[in-house]
Design a protein around this motif. Structure first.
Motif, PDB file in Angstrom:
ATOM      1  N   LEU A  77     -27.307  19.534 -20.616  1.00  0.00           N
ATOM      2  CA  LEU A  77     -28.669  19.975 -20.301  1.00  0.00           C
ATOM      3  C   LEU A  77     -28.634  21.314 -19.568  1.00  0.00           C
ATOM      4  O   LEU A  77     -29.471  22.190 -19.815  1.00  0.00           O
ATOM      5  N   GLN A  78     -27.651  21.483 -18.666  1.00  0.00           N
ATOM      6  CA  GLN A  78     -27.519  22.769 -17.984  1.00  0.00           C
ATOM      7  C   GLN A  78     -27.173  23.868 -18.989  1.00  0.00           C
ATOM      8  O   GLN A  78     -27.695  24.987 -18.891  1.00  0.00           O
ATOM      9  N   THR A  80     -28.130  23.943 -22.031  1.00  0.00           N
ATOM     10  CA  THR A  80     -29.379  24.231 -22.766  1.00  0.00           C
ATOM     11  C   THR A  80     -30.266  25.167 -21.940  1.00  0.00           C
ATOM     12  O   THR A  80     -30.807  26.152 -22.459  1.00  0.00           O
ATOM     13  N   ILE A  81     -30.420  24.841 -20.658  1.00  0.00           N
ATOM     14  CA  ILE A  81     -31.216  25.702 -19.759  1.00  0.00           C
ATOM     15  C   ILE A  81     -30.616  27.118 -19.729  1.00  0.00           C
ATOM     16  O   ILE A  81     -31.323  28.111 -19.896  1.00  0.00           O
ATOM     17  N   THR A  84     -31.355  29.232 -22.818  1.00  0.00           N
ATOM     18  CA  THR A  84     -32.707  29.814 -22.873  1.00  0.00           C
ATOM     19  C   THR A  84     -32.833  30.971 -21.869  1.00  0.00           C
ATOM     20  O   THR A  84     -33.505  31.961 -22.156  1.00  0.00           O
ATOM     21  N   ILE A 151     -39.340  22.503 -27.312  1.00  0.00           N
ATOM     22  CA  ILE A 151     -38.688  23.543 -26.515  1.00  0.00           C
ATOM     23  C   ILE A 151     -38.698  24.883 -27.256  1.00  0.00           C
ATOM     24  O   ILE A 151     -39.046  25.923 -26.696  1.00  0.00           O
ATOM     25  N   SER A 176     -38.307  29.381 -16.409  1.00  0.00           N
ATOM     26  CA  SER A 176     -37.948  28.499 -15.306  1.00  0.00           C
ATOM     27  C   SER A 176     -39.048  27.448 -15.073  1.00  0.00           C
ATOM     28  O   SER A 176     -38.766  26.253 -14.892  1.00  0.00           O
ATOM     29  N   TRP A 179     -38.892  24.657 -17.706  1.00  0.00           N
ATOM     30  CA  TRP A 179     -37.864  23.640 -17.451  1.00  0.00           C
ATOM     31  C   TRP A 179     -38.234  22.752 -16.286  1.00  0.00           C
ATOM     32  O   TRP A 179     -38.075  21.540 -16.330  1.00  0.00           O
ATOM     33  N   LYS A 180     -38.724  23.384 -15.212  1.00  0.00           N
ATOM     34  CA  LYS A 180     -39.096  22.613 -14.020  1.00  0.00           C
ATOM     35  C   LYS A 180     -40.078  21.504 -14.394  1.00  0.00           C
ATOM     36  O   LYS A 180     -39.995  20.379 -13.873  1.00  0.00           O
ATOM     37  N   LEU A 183     -38.261  18.851 -17.321  1.00  0.00           N
ATOM     38  CA  LEU A 183     -37.077  18.039 -17.015  1.00  0.00           C
ATOM     39  C   LEU A 183     -37.379  16.630 -16.486  1.00  0.00           C
ATOM     40  O   LEU A 183     -36.635  15.698 -16.814  1.00  0.00           O
ATOM     41  N   THR A 197     -32.606  25.461 -12.486  1.00  0.00           N
ATOM     42  CA  THR A 197     -33.584  26.104 -13.368  1.00  0.00           C
ATOM     43  C   THR A 197     -34.069  27.425 -12.777  1.00  0.00           C
ATOM     44  O   THR A 197     -35.054  27.981 -13.245  1.00  0.00           O
TER      45      THR A 197
END
Lengths: 204, 204
Positions: A77-78, A80-81, A84, A151, A176, A179-180, A183, A197
């Motif tokens: 997941l990190q 993926t963040i 982006t 996404i 950011s 994502w915030k 998630l 994020t």
């Protein structure tokens, strides 16, 4: 070999110049004359590599793939963040990527709308989310098949609005915020506080 | 009075025809000749109402406002969800709204990118979220100022991708997925299970 290298270099010059022209003018207003002027190649060289403006646009869109290499962070997941965020940062600074994104968003101008420009992003994000799922990072209700188009779509629109508001100056803050607010529906509770994020650049 | 009514009707005919033309062709390829042919008005009438193609495009964008009337549901988060669903449904069926949205997304073609086309959506969504906040519907960490550009931006991109994939056939499902995955970060836990994010039409 030297000749082949020269040909590759010429092709790259054309694609990079075309990216900048499509970024500034859009597909309809862009001309091969302008692309030739910016790239410094001859019209013959351009037509050797590309039979039409549409073929150049296809190459500009295909060039996106180089910006879609997933980072190798252990937490998927990190990764993926981070992908982006780095894609957003490249969008701020790279006119070839901006041209590709403008063509994708405005594709109705150059061909019937179709999803080709989004296939690579979709594949990369979906693969990352499946890996996250296999790692136990996702809530049982989080579905990679549902999240991926969300996404990719949300990112696409967020960058359209950031461009409209301030020429993408605040793009990282907007990604950011995405994502915030996504998630909590995606990540298991134990992982959530450890995901970064923030829009600041991180050491890789 | 009859004359004024006739003028208003003519103006509306032009704007609706222009919406359809911008939807199909985009700003650059749209011509006043095509708008005249579709609307059935004379060139003189068109120029009486609009000095330029840009002025017609501005009127098409302004026409979005009629689709941004917030529903009067007591739960303001539900009203926000319902507004995006009815807007999405109109996008599927109304070529004037589709023309306005295409101009907003592709505005770089007709003027420097600016945020004007998104001002109305931003205002309506932000007001609804503030009302939701005042009602105690939002988590303390949910910030209307941060959520509004996120929702407007995500919706914008989601409809771009839905158009690219299947001419917006699955738009309601995609908007539903957006809400399903955003609400856990927005709504208080007690309200969450009562919010209806299903893509089916609801009685109003």
């Amino acid at each position: 070999m030297a000749q082949q290298e020269r040909a590759l270099k010429t092709r790259l010059l054309i694609v990079e110049a075309a990216g900048a022209v499509f970024d500034e003018l859009g597909y309809d207003a862009a001309t091969t004359t302008e692309i030739i002027a910016r790239s410094g190649v001859t019209r013959g060289a351009l037509y050797f590599h590309f039979p039409s403006k549409e073929a150049i646009a296809d190459a500009v869109i295909a060039s996106q793939d180089q910006f879609l290499v997933p980072p190798d962070h252990r937490v998927r997941l990190q990764a993926t963040i981070d992908l982006t965020m780095s894609y957003a940062r490249r969008l701020q600074h790279d006119s070839l990527l901006r041209g590709a994104v403008r063509l994708a968003v405005e594709q109705a101008s150059y061909r019937k709308p179709d999803a080709t420009p989004y296939v690579s992003s979709h594949e990369v994000v979906c693969r990352l989310l499946r890996e996250a799922e296999a790692n136990g990072e996702l809530l049982p209700t989080a579905d990679p098949e549902e999240l991926t188009p969300l996404i990719v779509g949300a990112f696409t629109g967020i960058q359209v609005l950031s461009q409209a508001h301030n020429n993408r100056l605040d793009l990282l803050e907007r990604v950011s915020a995405l994502w915030k607010n996504l998630l909590p529906a995606i990540a298991v509770a134990g992982l959530l506080p450890h995901l970064d994020t923030s829009p600041e650049a991180r050491p890789r």
